[in-house]
Design a protein around this motif. Structure first.
Motif, PDB file in Angstrom:
ATOM      1  N   THR A 168       0.850  -1.182   0.000  1.00 29.10           N
ATOM      2  CA  THR A 168       0.000   0.000   0.000  1.00 29.10           C
ATOM      3  C   THR A 168       0.888   1.236   0.000  1.00 29.10           C
ATOM      4  O   THR A 168       2.100   1.145   0.189  1.00 29.10           O
ATOM      5  CB  THR A 168      -0.946   0.017   1.218  1.00 29.10           C
ATOM      6  N   SER A 169       0.283   2.389  -0.229  1.00 28.37           N
ATOM      7  CA  SER A 169       0.971   3.665  -0.068  1.00 28.37           C
ATOM      8  C   SER A 169       0.200   4.471   0.968  1.00 28.37           C
ATOM      9  O   SER A 169      -0.916   4.087   1.339  1.00 28.37           O
ATOM     10  CB  SER A 169       1.043   4.410  -1.410  1.00 28.37           C
ATOM     11  N   PRO A 170       0.745   5.578   1.452  1.00 28.50           N
ATOM     12  CA  PRO A 170       0.067   6.318   2.522  1.00 28.50           C
ATOM     13  C   PRO A 170      -1.167   7.098   2.074  1.00 28.50           C
ATOM     14  O   PRO A 170      -1.856   7.657   2.915  1.00 28.50           O
ATOM     15  CB  PRO A 170       1.152   7.297   3.018  1.00 28.50           C
ATOM     16  N   GLU A 171      -1.459   7.168   0.768  1.00 23.63           N
ATOM     17  CA  GLU A 171      -2.604   7.939   0.300  1.00 23.63           C
ATOM     18  C   GLU A 171      -3.922   7.302   0.758  1.00 23.63           C
ATOM     19  O   GLU A 171      -4.054   6.076   0.790  1.00 23.63           O
ATOM     20  CB  GLU A 171      -2.596   8.032  -1.231  1.00 23.63           C
ATOM     21  N   PRO A 172      -4.916   8.131   1.112  1.00 26.41           N
ATOM     22  CA  PRO A 172      -6.208   7.603   1.593  1.00 26.41           C
ATOM     23  C   PRO A 172      -6.868   6.623   0.635  1.00 26.41           C
ATOM     24  O   PRO A 172      -7.442   5.620   1.064  1.00 26.41           O
ATOM     25  CB  PRO A 172      -7.060   8.872   1.762  1.00 26.41           C
ATOM     26  N   THR A 173      -6.798   6.891  -0.681  1.00 27.49           N
ATOM     27  CA  THR A 173      -7.423   5.975  -1.636  1.00 27.49           C
ATOM     28  C   THR A 173      -6.769   4.602  -1.592  1.00 27.49           C
ATOM     29  O   THR A 173      -7.444   3.576  -1.702  1.00 27.49           O
ATOM     30  CB  THR A 173      -7.330   6.538  -3.064  1.00 27.49           C
ATOM     31  N   SER A 174      -5.459   4.572  -1.426  1.00 29.52           N
ATOM     32  CA  SER A 174      -4.743   3.301  -1.353  1.00 29.52           C
ATOM     33  C   SER A 174      -5.060   2.567  -0.061  1.00 29.52           C
ATOM     34  O   SER A 174      -5.246   1.347  -0.053  1.00 29.52           O
ATOM     35  CB  SER A 174      -3.237   3.540  -1.473  1.00 29.52           C
ATOM     36  N   ILE A 175      -5.126   3.295   1.044  1.00 33.02           N
ATOM     37  CA  ILE A 175      -5.435   2.680   2.338  1.00 33.02           C
ATOM     38  C   ILE A 175      -6.824   2.040   2.305  1.00 33.02           C
ATOM     39  O   ILE A 175      -7.024   0.907   2.760  1.00 33.02           O
ATOM     40  CB  ILE A 175      -5.346   3.723   3.463  1.00 33.02           C
ATOM     41  N   GLU A 176      -7.778   2.769   1.730  1.00 33.60           N
ATOM     42  CA  GLU A 176      -9.143   2.228   1.633  1.00 33.60           C
ATOM     43  C   GLU A 176      -9.160   0.946   0.816  1.00 33.60           C
ATOM     44  O   GLU A 176      -9.768  -0.055   1.210  1.00 33.60           O
ATOM     45  CB  GLU A 176     -10.073   3.267   0.999  1.00 33.60           C
ATOM     46  N   LYS A 177      -8.477   0.954  -0.327  1.00 27.27           N
ATOM     47  CA  LYS A 177      -8.443  -0.231  -1.176  1.00 27.27           C
ATOM     48  C   LYS A 177      -7.684  -1.385  -0.507  1.00 27.27           C
ATOM     49  O   LYS A 177      -7.961  -2.552  -0.773  1.00 27.27           O
ATOM     50  CB  LYS A 177      -7.795   0.105  -2.516  1.00 27.27           C
TER      51      LYS A 177
END
Length: 326
Positions: A168-177
């Protein structure tokens, strides 16, 4: 005395030969690298793990199974090959025949779908047939670079891996996915040993839990224990070989500690244990390496970035098997 010594030496020699023979016949360790969404650096993580394992003296084959954007070859600075994994699925070549050596010692790869101009997807049978072929490749480790998302084919392969690595990456969209991938993986794994009605009720309960419409606090593991028709031994099995979380492109200390938060959330809401394996720093050398066609860990082998991947590999492999870095 000399005869006894010679006999003992022969016994030891035979034991060593037997051990080497057994090791030669052993299946490769299968590491599958997945992500909830694209653009998080999954291929960079896969190739960097492969390079690091090869530097530790292990033979490695990276298999590119990203149907939407096969670019392992680009990350390794190689030109696309006319021979790719499509030839395996069409029955024209064995998987071993498609292994391409790199300029880096002990590191090879299998080219992904480079010449596919129509939508391509894997069937269940294709994945089931592929898994033993992956483990038969002549290597200590086989690393599979999956496409992004929780497709059924991805989950089938992810489930069978010796190491399940989720990037994952720290971006919110990535965390959600990432959370969605974990949920899909749990449900996919539980479905195998669940009665249809019980599985349907479980999905409804999870949906109500996410929407916060349940009347009491929810524990996923406790819920499963109370149900008939669903086996919850999945959690015990996963504790032996947990999902390994890697947070890539960290720009701050808060980013670097994000994995601990995700681990805590998984434990709190799903009673699911995952392993926070590594946080990988954001480094300009990564995108520069793609432009220069030289992997970042090769162009700059003594950076903190290289050290983070070295620590990750030491965390994942048997310390007794570690060899000197060459």
């Amino acid at each position: 005395m000399e005869r006894d010594f010679d006999t003992t030496k022969d016994v030891v020699t035979n034991e060593v030969k037997a051990k080497k023979s057994a090791q030669a016949k052993a299946d490769a360790q299968l590491w599958v690298v997945a992500s909830g969404k694209g653009g998080v650096g999954k291929t960079f993580v896969t190739t960097s793990l492969g390079l690091t394992l090869s530097k530790l003296g292990h033979s490695v084959v990276i298999v590119d199974l990203d149907l939407s954007g096969a670019n392992v070859h680009t990350s390794l600075g190689a030109n696309p090959s006319h021979m790719n994994i499509r030839h395996y699925f069409e029955g024209a070549k064995s998987l071993q025949e498609l292994v391409i050596p790199t300029t880096y010692p002990r590191l090879s790869y299998v080219q992904g779908f480079w010449d596919s101009w129509t939508p391509t997807d894997f069937s269940y049978n294709q994945i089931q047939n592929l898994i033993p072929e992956l483990k038969k490749l002549r290597a200590d480790y086989v690393l599979v670079d999956l496409g992004a998302g929780a497709l059924e084919a991805h989950l089938n392969l992810f489930k069978t891996a010796d190491e399940k690595i989720l990037v994952t990456s720290p971006e919110p969209t990535s965390i959600e996915k990432t959370y969605r991938f974990i949920e899909a993986y749990m449900c996919h794994s539980l479905k195998e040993n669940a009665a249809p009605d019980a599985f349907g009720n479980m999905i409804t309960t999870l949906r109500d839990h996410r929407q916060r419409t349940l009347s009491k606090p929810f524990s996923f593991k406790s819920y499963l224990k109370e149900q008939t028709g669903i086996s919850y031994t999945f959690f015990e099995a996963l504790s032996q070989k947990p999902v390994r979380l890697v947070v890539n492109s960290c720009r701050s200390q808060a980013n670097a500690e994000l994995g601990h938060s995700i681990k805590s959330v998984c434990h709190k809401y799903y009673d699911l244990g995952i392993d926070f394996t590594a946080s990988i720093n954001y480094d300009n050398a990564v995108w520069q390496s793609v432009k220069s066609r030289t992997p970042a860990l090769v162009a700059q082998p003594f950076t903190p970035l290289a050290g983070q991947f070295l620590n990750s590999c030491k965390h994942l492999i048997d310390p007794e098997e570690l060899r000197a870095v060459v």
